[in-house]
Design an enzyme around this catalytic site. Structure first.
Site, PDB file in Angstrom:
ATOM      1  N   ASP A  88       0.760   1.881   1.744  1.00  0.00           N
ATOM      2  CA  ASP A  88      -0.040   0.784   2.713  1.00  0.00           C
ATOM      3  C   ASP A  88       0.368  -0.579   2.202  1.00  0.00           C
ATOM      4  O   ASP A  88       0.508  -0.815   1.024  1.00  0.00           O
ATOM      5  CB  ASP A  88      -1.410   1.105   2.685  1.00  0.00           C
ATOM      6  CG  ASP A  88      -2.186   1.048   1.381  1.00  0.00           C
ATOM      7  OD1 ASP A  88      -1.608   1.435   0.540  1.00  0.00           O
ATOM      8  OD2 ASP A  88      -2.966   0.501   1.476  1.00  0.00           O
ATOM      9  N   GLU A 153      -4.709   2.279  -0.466  1.00  0.00           N
ATOM     10  CA  GLU A 153      -4.804   1.425  -1.734  1.00  0.00           C
ATOM     11  C   GLU A 153      -5.437   0.048  -1.516  1.00  0.00           C
ATOM     12  O   GLU A 153      -6.271  -0.239  -2.367  1.00  0.00           O
ATOM     13  CB  GLU A 153      -3.474   1.535  -2.650  1.00  0.00           C
ATOM     14  CG  GLU A 153      -3.662   0.827  -4.123  1.00  0.00           C
ATOM     15  CD  GLU A 153      -3.803  -0.619  -4.419  1.00  0.00           C
ATOM     16  OE1 GLU A 153      -4.368  -1.047  -5.547  1.00  0.00           O
ATOM     17  OE2 GLU A 153      -3.707  -1.220  -3.393  1.00  0.00           O
TER      18      GLU A 153
HETATM   19  N1  BES Z   1      -0.468  -3.799  -6.723  1.00  0.00           N
HETATM   20  C1  BES Z   1      -1.831  -4.717  -6.709  1.00  0.00           C
HETATM   21  C2  BES Z   1      -2.441  -4.797  -8.127  1.00  0.00           C
HETATM   22  C3  BES Z   1      -2.025  -5.675  -9.073  1.00  0.00           C
HETATM   23  C4  BES Z   1      -0.871  -6.684  -8.790  1.00  0.00           C
HETATM   24  C5  BES Z   1      -2.121  -5.472 -10.447  1.00  0.00           C
HETATM   25  C6  BES Z   1      -0.346  -7.333  -9.797  1.00  0.00           C
HETATM   26  C7  BES Z   1      -1.487  -6.354 -11.380  1.00  0.00           C
HETATM   27  C8  BES Z   1      -0.431  -7.234 -11.047  1.00  0.00           C
HETATM   28  C9  BES Z   1      -2.878  -3.749  -5.842  1.00  0.00           C
HETATM   29  O1  BES Z   1      -1.903  -3.348  -4.592  1.00  0.00           O
HETATM   30  C10 BES Z   1      -3.816  -4.334  -5.425  1.00  0.00           C
HETATM   31  O2  BES Z   1      -3.551  -5.511  -4.755  1.00  0.00           O
HETATM   32  N2  BES Z   1      -5.220  -4.269  -5.645  1.00  0.00           N
HETATM   33  C11 BES Z   1      -6.307  -4.820  -5.247  1.00  0.00           C
HETATM   34  C12 BES Z   1      -7.562  -3.899  -5.565  1.00  0.00           C
HETATM   35  C13 BES Z   1      -7.890  -3.305  -4.403  1.00  0.00           C
HETATM   36  C14 BES Z   1      -9.380  -2.430  -4.720  1.00  0.00           C
HETATM   37  C15 BES Z   1      -7.791  -3.957  -2.973  1.00  0.00           C
HETATM   38  C16 BES Z   1      -6.663  -6.228  -5.973  1.00  0.00           C
HETATM   39  O3  BES Z   1      -6.245  -6.199  -7.236  1.00  0.00           O
HETATM   40  O4  BES Z   1      -7.047  -6.903  -5.097  1.00  0.00           O
HETATM   41 MN    MN Z   2      -0.053  -2.479  -5.096  1.00  0.00          MN
HETATM   42 MN    MN Z   3      -1.918  -5.070  -3.265  1.00  0.00          MN
END
Ligand code: BES
Ligand code: MN
Ligand code: MN
Length: 457
Positions: A88, A153
């Site tokens: 996604d 995710e």
């Molecule tokens: N891939 C990201 C997280 C990420 C990006 C970690 C770059 C470290 C470096 C992930 O898809 C993301 O965006 N996570 C969200 C959390 C989620 C609960 C919506 C975030 O970190 O905001």
């Molecule tokens: Mn991600």
């Molecule tokens: Mn992300």
């Protein structure tokens, strides 16, 4: 017959075309109108996993978007790697800020521009192609592999935790491998050993029963927009310290050793400022920019609304105001506890002239992985071999909440072997992914499976 590495080199152009087909599918998980597209992306991956010859390729329905599992586990005496990724993507808006359409992958300067190029389709797909390179060359897989790919995710993985709890046997493994983070710089292989957690809140302030004339009523009726700003302004002091009672109680302080090794990372503050067009960096007093952005907790407004937003001036005292506020958490802060503390604190400082309601959205636990873990050493070896450069280890500020659940439910560590870069513009307009890193990522993944047996303790 060729070996996996040369198979990857010979087929990279086909792999890119396939990735572009996946990027064309607007699998925005938060948008209910895109539900069919999210499924299309899932179907695409199911086809892929079947075509490369994996066993038990299954699309599991959930109350939300599907979860895909598959495996090739021929060995009784070798480790099992569970590969996690998400298909996604974030919404593409504001679309007018994209130089090329978000779901028409476009190659420029060796990068592919599209929503999800780096987060996480391009990165997750590296492992599919790495496994293909073994299967299609008739090379025995050196370890057992399993896949778990989800479509939720970006909306907090609401159905994944129950799924892993229910399918512990299906998912039994020795470690999880994830490519969904960024490297420390260009051509700089790096492994992320810590991620922050998250507590995401929403505040609603309600005043009079309708928007009012700000001349007739202003001064005599409390203004919800003013109240909201006062509340938000009180959440941090001028040193950047969060003022919520008990907020720091469970924070594990940074040791001098951790701070020392983090300071050795090649962080260029001037370049950082320049890239973001910042006048100055900002944050909690006493910490470096890298620490502030990775190993310290934060509180930020993510959205704010009230009153007149149109052209010109409208003299109005708005009836309502609202904000979305998120806090990034570090070990051992608990998202539910922090959400509760936030709610109590905001309610305690709210004036009784208006109604203030606080609601919690999804959250996630922070993680730090022990640097002595053999899986990290194997990943560093593979990464270093392909990039021909020493691998760095760093904590990152983003969140992948399921990593903590993999530890809690399946009892395993995750290896965060990210192939992205900070300039990939995740969640922003013009997201992109370096095609050179896509290629090297596939090779690194294939190499990881090859070297892992040598590191098993
Ligand atoms: N891939 C990201 C997280 C990420 C990006 C970690 C770059 C470290 C470096 C992930 O898809 C993301 O965006 N996570 C969200 C959390 C989620 C609960 C919506 C975030 O970190 O905001
Ligand atoms: Mn991600
Ligand atoms: Mn992300």
């Amino acid at each position: 017959m060729s070996n996996p590495q040369s198979y990857i080199d010979s087929n990279i152009e086909t792999f890119k075309k396939e990735l572009f087909d996946l990027l064309k599918i607007p699998s925005v998980s938060t948008d209910s109108e895109r539900k069919g597209d999210v499924r299309k992306a899932a179907d695409f991956l199911v086809e892929q996993l079947k075509n490369i010859g994996l066993d038990k390729v299954t699309l599991h329905e959930t109350p939300g978007h599907p979860i895909i599992t598959a495996e090739k586990a021929p060995h009784d005496d070798r480790p099992t790697v569970l590969i996690y990724g998400h298909y996604d993507v974030q919404p593409s808006d504001p679309d007018e800020l994209w130089d090329t359409p978000p779901f028409e992958p476009t190659v420029k300067n060796g990068r592919v521009y599209a929503r999800g190029a780096s987060d996480d389709k391009g990165q997750a797909y590296t492992h599919v192609k790495a496994i293909e390179s073994y299967m299609k060359t008739g090379t025995e897989l050196p370890v057992n592999v399993k896949f778990i790919l989800e479509g939720e995710e970006e909306i907090g993985s609401p159905n994944l935790v129950p799924f892993i709890k229910k399918h512990k046997d299906l998912l039994a493994c020795d470690m999880v491998l994830i490519s969904d983070t960024a490297m420390y710089g260009e051509d700089q292989p790096s492994i992320t050993y810590g991620l922050r957690g998250l507590a995401y809140m929403e505040i609603h302030v309600t005043g009079p029963n309708r928007d009012l004339h700000s001349g007739v009523y202003g001064g005599a009726v409390e203004n919800p927009a003013n109240v909201l700003c006062e509340i938000i302004a009180q959440l941090k002091d001028s040193d950047g310290v969060i003022q919520i009672d008990g907020f720091y109680d469970d924070v594990v302080p940074l040791t001098e050793e951790m701070r020392g090794s983090a300071r050795k990372l090649p962080f260029d503050e001037e370049a950082y400022k320049k890239e973001l067009n910042l006048k100055a960096v900002h944050g909690e007093k006493g910490y470096t920019t890298h620490e502030r952005a990775s190993a310290r907790p934060t509180l930020d407004v993510n959205g704010l609304w009230s009153g007149y937003q149109g052209e010109g001036a409208k003299t109005v005292l708005p009836a309502k105001a609202g904000a979305k506020v998120s806090m990034r958490l570090v070990p051992d802060q608990h998202p539910d506890k922090i959400a509760e503390l936030f709610k109590k604190h905001v309610e305690s400082i709210a004036p009784d002239t208006v109604t203030v309601e606080v609601e919690a959205h999804h959250g996630g636990h922070p993680v730090v992985i022990d640097l002595d873990y053999y899986g990290l050493k194997a990943a560093a070896k593979a990464f270093g071999d392909i990039y021909d450069k020493e691998v760095l280890f760093s904590r990152e500020g983003g969140s992948i909440p399921i990593v903590a659940d993999f530890k809690k439910v399946l009892g395993v560590n995750s290896i965060l072997m990210g192939f992205g870069q900070t300039k990939d513009a995740l969640h922003s307009p013009n997201e992109s992914f370096s095609l050179k890193d896509f290629h090297r990522g596939i090779k690194t993944s294939a190499r990881f499976f090859e070297v892992l047996p040598d590191f098993v303790e």
